[in-house]
Design a protein around this motif. Structure first.
Motif, mmCIF file in Angstrom:
data_model
loop_
_atom_site.group_PDB
_atom_site.id
_atom_site.type_symbol
_atom_site.label_atom_id
_atom_site.label_comp_id
_atom_site.label_asym_id
_atom_site.label_seq_id
_atom_site.Cartn_x
_atom_site.Cartn_y
_atom_site.Cartn_z
ATOM 1 N N ARG A 8 -5.082 23.182 124.536
ATOM 2 C CA ARG A 8 -5.044 23.552 123.114
ATOM 3 C C ARG A 8 -6.102 22.778 122.330
ATOM 4 N NH1 ARG A 8 0.238 24.307 124.477
ATOM 5 N NH2 ARG A 8 1.040 22.265 123.940
ATOM 6 N N GLN A 9 -6.292 21.505 122.656
ATOM 7 C CA GLN A 9 -7.337 20.714 121.998
ATOM 8 C C GLN A 9 -8.716 21.292 122.292
ATOM 9 O OE1 GLN A 9 -7.026 18.037 119.861
ATOM 10 N NE2 GLN A 9 -4.844 18.467 119.902
ATOM 11 N N THR A 11 -9.499 24.423 123.163
ATOM 12 C CA THR A 11 -9.722 25.708 122.502
ATOM 13 C C THR A 11 -9.930 25.539 120.999
ATOM 14 O OG1 THR A 11 -7.346 26.125 122.359
ATOM 15 C CG2 THR A 11 -8.506 27.060 124.255
ATOM 16 N N ALA A 12 -9.535 24.390 120.467
ATOM 17 C CA ALA A 12 -9.785 24.075 119.056
ATOM 18 C C ALA A 12 -11.139 23.385 118.862
ATOM 19 C CB ALA A 12 -8.664 23.188 118.511
ATOM 20 N N GLY A 13 -11.906 23.211 119.965
ATOM 21 C CA GLY A 13 -13.251 22.650 119.845
ATOM 22 C C GLY A 13 -13.414 21.209 120.286
ATOM 23 N N GLN A 14 -12.354 20.568 120.733
ATOM 24 C CA GLN A 14 -12.423 19.175 121.167
ATOM 25 C C GLN A 14 -12.805 19.074 122.647
ATOM 26 O OE1 GLN A 14 -11.845 16.390 119.210
ATOM 27 N NE2 GLN A 14 -11.692 17.805 117.499
ATOM 28 N N TYR A 29 -14.704 20.479 128.416
ATOM 29 C CA TYR A 29 -14.568 21.217 127.170
ATOM 30 C C TYR A 29 -14.707 22.705 127.471
ATOM 31 C CZ TYR A 29 -19.693 21.431 127.249
ATOM 32 O OH TYR A 29 -20.995 21.652 127.619
#
Length: 71
Positions: A8-9, A11-14, A29
């Motif tokens: 989830r991190q 897919t949020a760009g992290q 990533y």
């Protein structure tokens, strides 16, 4: 965090990494294809300690680990 939370991190760009990974210069990533890319879908990239970027296929020990952190 577990791998589901790490995903989830990502897919949020992290970028994320295992707390147990010895080298600080590696992480993973999600790379999303751009219009000029040959890739037809998003995939996970591993930045290796030497700086090379390669597609990442998760070993089961990483999928089951609970020591993922934001890089």
């Amino acid at each position: 965090m577990n791998f589901g939370q790490a995903l989830r991190q990502m897919t949020a760009g992290q970028s994320v990494k295992r707390g147990g990974w010895d080298n600080l210069n590696q992480w993973i990533y999600v790379r999303n294809p751009d219009p000029n890319s040959d890739a037809g879908q998003s995939y996970i990239v591993h930045r290796q300690p030497n700086g090379m970027l390669i597609p990442w296929v998760a070993p089961h020990v990483d999928l089951l680990a609970e020591d993922w952190i934001v890089a």
